[in-house]
Design a protein around this motif. Sequence first.
Motif, short mmCIF file in Angstrom:
data_model
loop_
_atom_site.label_atom_id
_atom_site.label_comp_id
_atom_site.label_asym_id
_atom_site.label_seq_id
_atom_site.Cartn_x
_atom_site.Cartn_y
_atom_site.Cartn_z
N THR A 156 0.97 -1.20 -0.09
CA THR A 156 0.06 -0.05 -0.11
C THR A 156 0.89 1.20 -0.04
OG1 THR A 156 -1.51 -1.14 1.44
CG2 THR A 156 -2.09 0.84 1.08
N ASP A 196 -5.29 -2.85 -6.62
CA ASP A 196 -4.98 -3.51 -5.69
C ASP A 196 -5.45 -5.09 -5.48
OD1 ASP A 196 -3.34 -4.03 -3.38
OD2 ASP A 196 -4.84 -3.22 -1.90
N GLU A 197 -4.67 -5.80 -4.81
CA GLU A 197 -5.24 -7.21 -4.59
C GLU A 197 -5.76 -7.95 -5.70
OE1 GLU A 197 -3.79 -8.24 -1.89
OE2 GLU A 197 -3.73 -6.59 -0.45
N GLY A 203 -6.64 -7.85 1.90
CA GLY A 203 -6.38 -6.32 2.16
C GLY A 203 -6.39 -6.11 3.54
MG MG Z 1 -2.57 -4.86 0.42
#
Ligand code: MG
Length: 679
Positions: A284, A378-379, A535
Motif C-alpha cells: 500500500t 490492488d489485490e 487486504g
Molecule cells: Mg494490500
Amino acid sequence: MLKKELNIFTFNNLLNHFPNRHVDKTKVSFINEINFQTDYIQVAGKLTSVEVLGEKHAKRLVAYVQDKTGILELVWFQGINWIKKYLVEGNTYLLFGKTSFFNGKPQMVHPEIEVFTNEKSEGKAFLEPIYPTTEKLKAKGLSGRQIAKLTYALLSQLQAKDIEENLPDEILKHLQLMPRYAAYKTVHFPSNNNEYEAAIKRLKFEELFIAQVRLNLIKLQRHSSSKGVVFEKVGEFFNSFYNNHLPFQLTNAQKRVLKEIRTDTAKGHQMNRLLQGDVGSGKTIVALLCMLLAADNNYQSCLMAPTEILAQQHFQSLSSLVKEMNIEIRLLTGSTKTKERKEILQGLLNDTIHFVVGTHAVIEEVVQFKNLGLVIVDEQHRFGVAQRAALWKKANIPPHILVMTATPIPRTLAMTAYGDLDYSIMDELPPGRQPITTVHRNEMQRHKVMEFIKTEITKGRQAYIIYPLIEESEKLNYEDLMQGYEQVKSYFPEPQYLISMVHGKMPAEQKETNMQRFVNGKTQIMVSTTVIEVGVNVPNASVMVIESAEKFGLSQLHQLRGRVGRGSEKSFCILLTSSKVSVDAKERISVMCATNDGFKIAEKDLELRGPGDIEGTRQSGALNFKLASIINDKPLLELAKHEAEKLLQEDADLNMAKNLQLKLFLQQQKGKTNWSKIS
Ligand code: MG
Ligand code: ADP
C-alpha cells in the motif's frame, strides 16, 4: 468424427495429436504379469471358449484365452458378429489392450487381436504409438491404432520441407536439439526411448520458446511504440511525504520496487507492471508513493480495490497519511451517495481531486478525469481487457497501470501467463514481524481454541473467526455463519466481550460500521465470511481462526492468515477442521503449518491444482501448451525464456537472416491466439 471427438481438422492437427505413450509390440508378456497397476499390455494365448451372452443392450461376446500362466477374459460389446466369425477355438492369438479387473479376474475389453505368429516376438524393437482416443471413436473403428496408421501414412508422404524448421540454427546447435521434421517423425514413431526423449524435448522447447518470444515481443512493442505519460520529476509532494510523513523506513524491497517504477514511468512509454509481494510486505505504501509521484507531475491517480471494505480502508489509511499535505483524496464506490458522487465527478473533471480510491465503480464510463496518469489495481492478479479498454476512454495517452497481486504467483506461472508484463517482486517483510504460528485443530478441540482466544483478548489483542463461503447456497452460508456467531457469543458473552460480524449480503453501510468497530478496537472479535479475505489491515489482531479450513484453497488460506501478524505482536493462525479430512486437504493444511512463505505456498498450490485452476489464468491462453508443462518442465521453460530474451536483445525486430524462419513462423501463427487479450 475425428473433428468432433478430438478436434482434428487438418493434417497439421493430426501431426500434433501426440501419442500418450509407446509400447514395445515385440514384447509378449504372460497373463499372470497382469496386476492392478497394469495399463496396456500384450499377451498371447490359446482361445479356449467363445460365447455370446446377454440380450439387447447387455449383449456381449465373451472369450477366454489361456497361456501357461493364467486365463484372461476378453469382452466385446460392439462388432460381435464380425469378431465371432474371426475367432477359432484352439488357435493362438496375440492380444493387445488395456486391462482391468472384473470380479477379481483380469479382463481386456475390445482388445486388438491377431493370429499369433512367432516372428512377431523375434522382430527388431518397434515402439508403437498409443494415441488418446475416445470410446465413441473406438466404437466406430477409429482406435488409437487406426490413428497410428493414419499418422504413419501421413508422415511417410511428408518431406523435410513440409515441416519447416522454425528455430534458428544457432539455438539448435547450441542446445543440441533435434530438427523439427525429425522430431515430428520421431515423436510418433521412435525406434527407442532415447530418441523419443530427444524428440519430445525439442518439441516442448519449441512450444515454450515460441510463447516466450511472443510475450517478449508484446512487451518490447509496448516499450517502443506505446505512448505513455512521463513522470519526469520527483517533486514537492513525494519529497515532503518521504521526509516528513513516512511512518517508518522503507524496506530494501520497497525501495527497489519504487526505483523500478520511477525509471519505468519516466521513459515515455506506458507502464504495465505487475507487483508481486507477499501478504503484508507493504504494497500500500508503495502505491501511495507512486500516486504522489504522479501528483508531482500534475497527474491524477486512482486506486482500485476488489471490495468495498478494502476501498474504505485504503481511503482511510491514505487520507490519514497525507492529511497534513495539500492532497485532495476522495472515495468512490457503489454506495457513494448521489450528491457526493456528483461532487467527485466534478472534481475529477476539474482536476481539483488528486487521488480517487474506489471499487470498480471508478472505471465506469461516467467517471471522467482531467488528467489521469496512474491506475493502481490492488489485490488482484489481472486487470481484464474490458477494464483496460475502459481506461482508454479516460485519457488521450493511456495511464500507467500497476497491478498489485493478492498473493504471490509461482515463478513459472508468472513467466508464462504474465510474461508480457513488466514485473516487480517484493520478497521482504517489514522488520520486526514475528513469524505467525499456524496449527491444525479439530472440532473436538474447539473449546480449547476459544479459551486460547480469551487469553489473547485479555492481553489486549483481537481475533478473527472466519467461516467458509458455500458456493451453492447463500442461504446455507448465512445459516452457517449465524450458527457460528451464536456459538461464539456463548463463549464470549456481552458485555465483557463485543463481537463484530460482517458478511457478503450485508448492506455496505452496516458492513462498514461493523468493520470500523473492529478496526477501532471497540469489538474484540470479528466473525465473518471471506469478505475480509484480502487486504484488510488491523495490526492489533493476533488470532485468525479459520472454521472448516479443509474447504479453503491454499492461496485463500494464506491470504486469510495474512490478516494477522501485521503488527509487532506474536500472532497465531488456527485451522479448524472436522476430524476427518481428505488427503488433499491434509496436504494443504500441512503446507500451511510448515511455512509462512507465500512464494513457496504458491508453488505448492500450482503443484496440487495444476495451472488451469489458478486464479486469473483461465482465460489467458498463454498456458495452452500441448506438450510442455509448467510444473514438470521448469528447467526447459527457464531455458526457453533465456534464449528468447537473448535472441530479442540482439534482434528485436527479427530482421536478421538467421531469424527469418522464426519470423515467418510467428506470422503464420498470428491470429490463432488472441494475444492482445493479455493485459
Ligand atoms: Mg494490500
Ligand atoms: P500488503 O502488501 O499485504 O498490502 P500492507 O501495505 O497492508 O501490506 O502493509 C502491511 C502493514 O505493514 C501495514 O500496517 C503497513 O503500515 C506496514 N508497513 C508497510 N511497510 C512497512 C515498513 N517498511 N516498515 C514497517 N511497517 C510497514
